[in-house]
Motif scaffolding. Structure first.
Motif: not given
Length: 293
Positions: A44-53, A247-264
């Motif tokens: 739930p910590f970052h869900f709202h932001r990730l959802y919007r992105a 720009a944060t949306d772009m990072l979460l949408r375009d970079w994070l899914p292929e990065s091998g990382h997850t949100l903390r």
């Protein structure tokens, strides 16, 4: 399936949308944000932001869109009644449904019920989240690094995004009285709401300054926050600070899914590198710091 839809599916966002649709079809109560995060298998910590992105809209706007979409489906059924349709999909009254239709679709429920072509047009328009209409992803230069924890003196402000300088000024005035002003090391911000989605008066933002020391016994409304500590994905943003959310949306949408990382579960914050009073807006710099594991 588009790339954005694939990413959304991988992060469980499609499960959330499908669940909301099922609730509206059945006339059941809608789950809260924490329950939606659990359905997506996200914190739930970052869900709202990730959802919007990933969707281009907030969960609340998704509900409004799906509620109208379900209302259109019911209005297309034989012998449908506006009052019954309104109550079934969660409007308090037929008048509330009428207002929503006029504002979003520029038509009355009765008109939409009678005009199959118009109804079909809006069903197509409402069928997809805004993010599905985005273009190709732009390559981002993101660095994953370990940031040491640091303390800041923070002040929460509500109101216009462009008025945040006043809050930073109040912190600096206090620091000057303590003899700390010359030791300023960090200028940071934490967006508690997204200024693109809420009225100006409801925008909430934490402004912070770090002076290389741990502040104690701060006078209200000042408070101490600890940021950093652990791995962060850092994206350098150049341009108006009002564009940091996009720009944060772009990072979460375009970079994070292929990065091998997850949100903390830690604060996502902006590290401002330039003073808007001294540096022209097109070349302002700020680092977007996203906690990852």
């Amino acid at each position: 399936m588009s790339r954005i839809a694939q990413v959304r599916q991988r992060h469980g966002i499609d499960r959330v949308i499908a669940h909301l649709q099922a609730c509206l079809r059945a006339g059941d109560p809608l789950p809260d944000l924490e329950a939606l995060a659990a359905i997506a298998h996200q914190s739930p910590f970052h869900f709202h932001r990730l959802y919007r992105a990933l969707t281009g809209e907030t969960p609340g706007r998704t509900v409004a869109r799906l509620r109208l979409l379900q209302a259109l489906t019911l209005l297309g059924q034989a012998d449908s009644r506006v009052t019954e349709v309104a109550l079934h999909v969660g409007y308090e009254s037929p008048q509330a449904l009428a207002r929503a239709c006029r504002q979003a679709l520029d038509a009355t429920p009765s008109t939409l019920r009678e005009d199959a072509g118009l109804r079909s047009h809006w069903q197509q328009q409402l069928s997809l989240p805004a993010g599905d209409h985005s273009g190709d992803a732009v390559p981002l230069q993101v660095t994953v690094t370990t940031l040491e924890p640091f303390d800041v003196v923070a002040l929460r402000r509500e109101g216009a995004f462009d008025d945040l300088d006043q809050a930073f000024g109040e912190i600096f005035t206090w620091a000057a009285g303590q003899g700390w002003a010359e030791q300023l090391q960090q200028l940071v911000g934490i967006a508690r709401t997204d200024h693109r989605d809420v009225p100006v008066r409801e925008c909430v933002f934490d402004c912070g300054m770090g002076f290389g020391r741990t502040p104690h016994a701060l006078p209200a409304p000042l408070r101490a926050l600890t940021l950093g500590g652990g791995a962060y994905a850092v994206l350098r943003h150049v341009g108006s600070y009002a564009g940091l959310e996009a720009a944060t949306d772009m990072l979460l949408r375009d970079w994070l899914p292929e990065s091998g990382h997850t949100l903390r579960d830690a604060e996502l914050y902006y590290h401002y590198l330039d003073d808007p009073e001294e540096v022209p807006e097109p070349i302002l710099r700020a680092d977007i710091c996203v906690p990852v594991a």
